[in-house]
Design a protein around this motif. Structure first.
Motif, mmCIF file in Angstrom:
data_model
loop_
_atom_site.group_PDB
_atom_site.id
_atom_site.type_symbol
_atom_site.label_atom_id
_atom_site.label_comp_id
_atom_site.label_asym_id
_atom_site.label_seq_id
_atom_site.Cartn_x
_atom_site.Cartn_y
_atom_site.Cartn_z
ATOM 1 N N GLN A 12 0.808 -1.215 0.000
ATOM 2 C CA GLN A 12 0.000 0.000 0.000
ATOM 3 C C GLN A 12 0.850 1.279 0.000
ATOM 4 O O GLN A 12 0.598 2.174 -0.811
ATOM 5 N N PRO A 13 1.862 1.401 0.844
ATOM 6 C CA PRO A 13 2.678 2.635 0.800
ATOM 7 C C PRO A 13 3.373 2.859 -0.550
ATOM 8 O O PRO A 13 3.531 3.992 -0.984
ATOM 9 N N ASP A 18 2.441 6.745 -5.972
ATOM 10 C CA ASP A 18 1.996 7.071 -7.329
ATOM 11 C C ASP A 18 0.547 7.554 -7.350
ATOM 12 O O ASP A 18 -0.064 7.627 -8.415
ATOM 13 N N GLY A 19 -0.008 7.838 -6.192
ATOM 14 C CA GLY A 19 -1.383 8.343 -6.132
ATOM 15 C C GLY A 19 -2.426 7.255 -6.085
ATOM 16 O O GLY A 19 -3.625 7.526 -6.197
ATOM 17 N N GLY A 20 -2.006 6.020 -5.908
ATOM 18 C CA GLY A 20 -2.947 4.909 -5.850
ATOM 19 C C GLY A 20 -3.250 4.489 -4.427
ATOM 20 O O GLY A 20 -2.675 4.993 -3.468
ATOM 21 N N TRP A 21 -4.160 3.571 -4.307
ATOM 22 C CA TRP A 21 -4.563 3.072 -2.997
ATOM 23 C C TRP A 21 -5.096 1.659 -3.176
ATOM 24 O O TRP A 21 -5.835 1.389 -4.115
ATOM 25 N N CYS A 40 -5.099 4.083 -9.189
ATOM 26 C CA CYS A 40 -5.204 2.664 -9.573
ATOM 27 C C CYS A 40 -6.561 2.349 -10.194
ATOM 28 O O CYS A 40 -6.671 1.455 -11.028
ATOM 29 N N SER A 41 -7.592 3.081 -9.797
ATOM 30 C CA SER A 41 -8.947 2.780 -10.282
ATOM 31 C C SER A 41 -9.100 3.039 -11.773
ATOM 32 O O SER A 41 -9.987 2.487 -12.411
ATOM 33 N N LYS A 42 -8.218 3.867 -12.336
ATOM 34 C CA LYS A 42 -8.327 4.173 -13.765
ATOM 35 C C LYS A 42 -7.073 3.805 -14.550
ATOM 36 O O LYS A 42 -6.942 4.149 -15.710
ATOM 37 N N CYS A 43 -6.171 3.079 -13.905
ATOM 38 C CA CYS A 43 -4.905 2.719 -14.529
ATOM 39 C C CYS A 43 -5.115 1.737 -15.688
ATOM 40 O O CYS A 43 -5.855 0.761 -15.558
ATOM 41 N N LEU A 44 -4.449 2.006 -16.791
ATOM 42 C CA LEU A 44 -4.573 1.146 -17.965
ATOM 43 C C LEU A 44 -3.699 -0.102 -17.889
ATOM 44 O O LEU A 44 -3.886 -1.033 -18.666
ATOM 45 N N ILE A 45 -2.746 -0.108 -16.971
ATOM 46 C CA ILE A 45 -1.863 -1.267 -16.846
ATOM 47 C C ILE A 45 -1.969 -1.903 -15.459
ATOM 48 O O ILE A 45 -0.994 -2.418 -14.917
ATOM 49 N N LEU A 46 -3.166 -1.884 -14.900
ATOM 50 C CA LEU A 46 -3.374 -2.463 -13.576
ATOM 51 C C LEU A 46 -2.986 -3.940 -13.542
ATOM 52 O O LEU A 46 -2.486 -4.422 -12.537
#
Length: 79
Positions: A12-13, A18-21, A40-46
């Motif tokens: 998580q840290p 990178d602004g994700g959670w 992370c909710s809109k990342c294209l390479i999740l």
């Protein structure tokens, strides 16, 4: 260390940088459900991040897991 503790204290840290959670929801056998928020909710390479998380858990905890990813947009984007 449990998978839950590892996700919350190690992974998580790193994603927050990178602004994700990521939130740990549950573990059922080797399947782990995580909610991805923020960037992370809109990342294209999740899918690459999920593979990285699985690799990190295998490397550090010696556990094989399969991540079930749920994307959760901020409430103001769901309107």
């Amino acid at each position: 260390m449990s998978v839950k503790d590892y996700i919350e204290n190690v992974i998580q840290p790193k994603l927050q940088g990178d602004g994700g959670w990521v939130e740990f929801i549950e573990q059922n056998g080797n399947e782990v459900t995580l909610v991805f928020r923020g960037e992370c909710s809109k990342c294209l390479i999740l899918h690459r991040c999920i593979a990285w998380i699985e690799e990190q858990v295998k490397s550090d905890l010696k556990k094989d897991i399969k991540v079930n990813a749920i994307r959760k947009r901020p409430y103001f984007q769901e309107v």
